[in-house]
Design a protein around this motif. Sequence first.
Motif, mmCIF file in Angstrom:
data_model
loop_
_atom_site.group_PDB
_atom_site.id
_atom_site.type_symbol
_atom_site.label_atom_id
_atom_site.label_comp_id
_atom_site.label_asym_id
_atom_site.label_seq_id
_atom_site.Cartn_x
_atom_site.Cartn_y
_atom_site.Cartn_z
ATOM 1 N N TRP A 1 7.181 7.491 12.484
ATOM 2 C CA TRP A 1 6.585 6.956 10.977
ATOM 3 C C TRP A 1 7.434 7.850 9.442
ATOM 4 N N GLN A 2 8.765 8.174 9.714
ATOM 5 C CA GLN A 2 9.609 8.785 9.082
ATOM 6 C C GLN A 2 10.397 8.065 8.085
ATOM 7 N N PRO A 3 11.024 6.455 8.659
ATOM 8 C CA PRO A 3 11.864 6.291 7.617
ATOM 9 C C PRO A 3 10.104 5.584 6.293
ATOM 10 N N ALA A 4 9.225 5.042 6.925
ATOM 11 C CA ALA A 4 8.616 3.841 6.027
ATOM 12 C C ALA A 4 7.645 5.056 4.831
ATOM 13 N N PHE A 5 7.683 6.778 4.825
ATOM 14 C CA PHE A 5 7.179 7.359 4.096
ATOM 15 C C PHE A 5 9.032 8.716 3.203
ATOM 16 N N HIS A 6 9.789 7.938 3.344
ATOM 17 C CA HIS A 6 10.943 8.436 3.153
ATOM 18 C C HIS A 6 10.913 8.557 1.810
ATOM 19 N N PHE A 7 10.608 7.310 0.865
ATOM 20 C CA PHE A 7 10.793 6.782 -0.586
ATOM 21 C C PHE A 7 10.043 7.901 -1.326
ATOM 22 N N GLY A 8 8.426 7.753 -0.207
ATOM 23 C CA GLY A 8 7.363 8.136 -1.418
ATOM 24 C C GLY A 8 7.158 6.577 -1.247
ATOM 25 N N THR A 9 5.930 6.918 -2.616
ATOM 26 C CA THR A 9 4.709 5.470 -2.885
ATOM 27 C C THR A 9 5.176 5.082 -4.194
ATOM 28 N N ILE A 10 5.310 3.843 -4.413
ATOM 29 C CA ILE A 10 5.176 3.410 -6.295
ATOM 30 C C ILE A 10 4.226 2.524 -6.794
ATOM 31 N N ASP A 11 2.942 3.307 -7.499
ATOM 32 C CA ASP A 11 0.916 2.511 -8.313
ATOM 33 C C ASP A 11 1.445 1.212 -8.665
ATOM 34 N N VAL A 12 0.919 0.590 -7.906
ATOM 35 C CA VAL A 12 0.975 -1.334 -8.760
ATOM 36 C C VAL A 12 -0.770 -1.151 -9.501
ATOM 37 N N PHE A 13 -0.328 -1.423 -10.991
ATOM 38 C CA PHE A 13 -2.206 -0.984 -10.938
ATOM 39 C C PHE A 13 -2.669 -0.014 -10.526
ATOM 40 N N ASP A 14 -2.792 1.381 -10.090
ATOM 41 C CA ASP A 14 -3.807 2.109 -9.736
ATOM 42 C C ASP A 14 -3.879 2.189 -7.951
ATOM 43 N N ILE A 15 -2.685 1.070 -7.869
ATOM 44 C CA ILE A 15 -2.768 0.871 -5.797
ATOM 45 C C ILE A 15 -1.324 0.917 -5.691
ATOM 46 N N PRO A 16 -1.337 2.082 -5.034
ATOM 47 C CA PRO A 16 0.158 3.068 -4.415
ATOM 48 C C PRO A 16 0.113 2.199 -3.174
ATOM 49 N N TYR A 17 1.610 1.601 -3.488
ATOM 50 C CA TYR A 17 2.017 1.052 -1.854
ATOM 51 C C TYR A 17 3.724 1.908 -2.048
ATOM 52 N N THR A 18 4.022 1.872 -0.119
ATOM 53 C CA THR A 18 4.966 2.739 -0.223
ATOM 54 C C THR A 18 6.249 2.054 -0.813
ATOM 55 N N ILE B 1 -1.383 6.452 9.586
ATOM 56 C CA ILE B 1 0.275 5.945 9.008
ATOM 57 C C ILE B 1 -0.077 5.426 7.576
ATOM 58 N N GLN B 2 -0.743 4.125 8.692
ATOM 59 C CA GLN B 2 -0.025 3.190 6.702
ATOM 60 C C GLN B 2 -1.419 4.195 5.636
ATOM 61 N N GLY B 3 -2.507 4.383 6.176
ATOM 62 C CA GLY B 3 -3.513 4.840 4.724
ATOM 63 C C GLY B 3 -2.868 6.443 4.548
ATOM 64 N N SER B 4 -2.271 7.296 5.174
ATOM 65 C CA SER B 4 -2.051 8.848 4.907
ATOM 66 C C SER B 4 -0.487 8.356 3.561
ATOM 67 N N GLY B 5 0.410 7.639 4.340
ATOM 68 C CA GLY B 5 1.589 7.247 3.431
ATOM 69 C C GLY B 5 1.585 6.929 1.819
ATOM 70 N N ARG B 6 -0.139 5.647 1.788
ATOM 71 C CA ARG B 6 -0.462 5.343 0.608
ATOM 72 C C ARG B 6 -1.530 6.013 -0.169
ATOM 73 N N GLY B 7 -1.973 7.222 0.714
ATOM 74 C CA GLY B 7 -2.929 7.849 -0.857
ATOM 75 C C GLY B 7 -4.685 7.321 0.253
ATOM 76 N N LEU B 8 -4.549 7.182 0.704
ATOM 77 C CA LEU B 8 -6.586 6.716 0.355
ATOM 78 C C LEU B 8 -6.853 8.029 1.084
ATOM 79 N N PHE B 9 -6.113 8.863 1.704
ATOM 80 C CA PHE B 9 -6.396 10.398 2.765
ATOM 81 C C PHE B 9 -7.042 11.196 1.095
ATOM 82 N N GLY B 10 -6.493 10.659 0.538
ATOM 83 C CA GLY B 10 -7.311 12.289 -1.179
ATOM 84 C C GLY B 10 -6.863 11.009 -1.806
ATOM 85 N N ARG B 11 -7.187 10.144 -2.138
ATOM 86 C CA ARG B 11 -8.642 9.199 -3.034
ATOM 87 C C ARG B 11 -10.163 9.277 -2.331
#
Lengths: 429, 298
Positions: free
Chosen positions: B129-146, A255-265
């Motif tokens: 997991w639905q709410p955790a991914f609904h708004f996608g991610t933001i890249d903070v200097f190349d590291i994505p965070y939800t 859940i946490q890794g896929s949401g942050r793109g780990l599986f794509g990177r």
Amino acid sequence: MNKTMKKMSTLASAMLLTTAIGAAPSTAQEETFKVGVVSFLSGPAAGPFGIPARNAAELIIDAANAGTLPAPYNTAGIGGAQISTVVIDENSKQKNADFVKLVEKDGVDAIVGYASSGSCKAIAPEAEKLKTLTVFSICGTPQIFEEIVTEPQYLFRTLSHATMDNVAAARYVVETMGDVSTIGGINQNYAWGQDSWRDFSLSVASLKDSVTETETQFPKIFAGQYGSEISALLNAKPDVVHSSFWGGDLEALIIQGSGRGLFGRSQVVLTSSDTAIPRLGAQIPDGTIIGARGLNGPYAPETELAEWFQKAYFDRFGTEPVSPAYQMAQSILAIKAAADQSNSSDPEVIRGALAGLTFESMSGEVNMSLANGHQAITATAYGTYKFDAASGKGTVENVRTYSAGCVNPPANVGSVDWIKGGFEGAVCE
Amino acid sequence: MLTAIAITVDGLGFAAWLFLSSVGLTLIYGVMRILNIAHGGFYALGAYSSAWAIGLYATTGSPIVFSFLLIPLAALIAGLASGLLVERGVLKFMYGRDEVLMVLVTYAIFLILEDATKLIWGTESYVAWQPAFHFGTIDVFDIPYTVYKFIIISVAIIVGIALYFVLNKTRVGKLLLVVIEDREISAALGINVTKFFTVTFVVGAVLGALGGAITAPEISVSPGIGAEIIVLSFAVIVIGGMGSIGGAMIGALIVGFARAASVHLYPPAELFSIYLVMAAVLAVKPYGLFALAESRKI
């Protein structure tokens, strides 16, 4: 007063006599073989691991008692005796005391189960000390017979240990990813996670010495939150991320890794992950390398036994069996195979017959060929995940199967020595 | 540079979760002098309620954005019901007893809540997991965070500010601070201490449930999560000073950054780092960084 006491005494004697008479025929007619089943019934491992394993135990034991298992297991009971069970929770702070209670108070003839390598490390010496036939179904650390119990008499494991999973994963990665140059890992900080990473990283190095390690993380088991570890892996950008996470930890990582793109990177390899398929479905990114610790779940062979198991399990529990169910079933079939072959329900006879036995399970052929015949080797497979939106189900593709001789060390050779020595004696078809 | 940024964001994210999970514990201790082990049970109830409600909602095919509303709602219902039940049903008969005895009582309640959770939701884990991914991610200097991670950080800040405002800028809050300072004098001055106890306990329970509810979309919710959080929460409030809201915030930040730094710089010390920090703080300040001064009663 005396008259009353006399009447009571007569009544009590009559009741005792009646009970004795009533009980005598059933004792004589029905010999029972009592099995202690240990599985996670609570905690993060219960849903994906413990409950499927317990379900499989119920299913196999009921079918064995009724004599409705497919051949060659279609005789009723175990060595002619009907099986009774005591089921206990592995998620206990007093695992050894629970084991002793099963043996000394419940009087079980054999104990099957245990998923966690931590549990198995604790129970292994206890089983030998109490001289109780004990069959580990799932736990994977090679330490059990390589370091903890080196001369086993009563202890067996009917599933290959973690070396198989990780040597096969390394072979799959090297064979299917031509340009792999860096690897990283996130594994739980105990025997299973540490041994899994050790075997995987050593195997990759042995197969392709130009590969380097960039990031290795060992969070606490059942931590649940892996934000920092995922950031570290995203930052390091290894070509491959290896994880032997299982149960609730595995689901949280996906859940946490896929949401942050780990599986794509990175190409993520999950060595014990088929349990997540029915629970997470589309949440597992396509292309993830999926392992099931043997030919279980999506990798099960097309045999009569496997097809019976899948249908019977689905009919009874409304869901398809996952690897812990296959592994538990395999451990019970091991006892039945040994008992039926020796035509005895005596645990002493069964353990003699089980050592070195080759038997058929719903996951293919099992050879008890390591650790003086107490440790099994089996074939295994890896493939990549593919979610089918139309059916709403996940499956595997690009499957490669590895024979037991290809991914398990030979007898009397330690896992690490075998891997470092370049897999000497490995027979890969 | 990138590692320093990652440590900052990860540390903040972990600290926000810790603060939300532990602030109720320190609030209850501050007012009632009860080290409430049952707090882990409230956290678990919140997590289960939230995961269950979101899962149910997701099956209806309705817009995911509204599932966010279920998180505070689940926390409110779970915390309110269980907090009131525990306080009115058990604790009110125990007030004035020794603090150690109260620890045992709340531990017993925690065990009951653990079993109640299993009875209601079974032993299987829940994922929502639905709410955790609904708004996608933001890249903070190349590291994505939800984006969800930043929502949690925001909620923690809002809760912190709200608690500060209520405690320092409202009449009720000021009365509560008086009760924290000395409950006997407060009672003598006519403050209904018992009422404050009930309200504080329920608010603490709701905050505990909120910690669980907001975490649920990121994890696999399963039996035992309450036991895990109580240990970490205890470390946080001990570092900050038991009973101090500001201390809980600082304690959460210290633990969050210590863990994140360890994961990025020296992973083998990940678990050890939290307790090393706790030991170091207690070696210098035995009652924590912001422990409330207590007058010695003769």
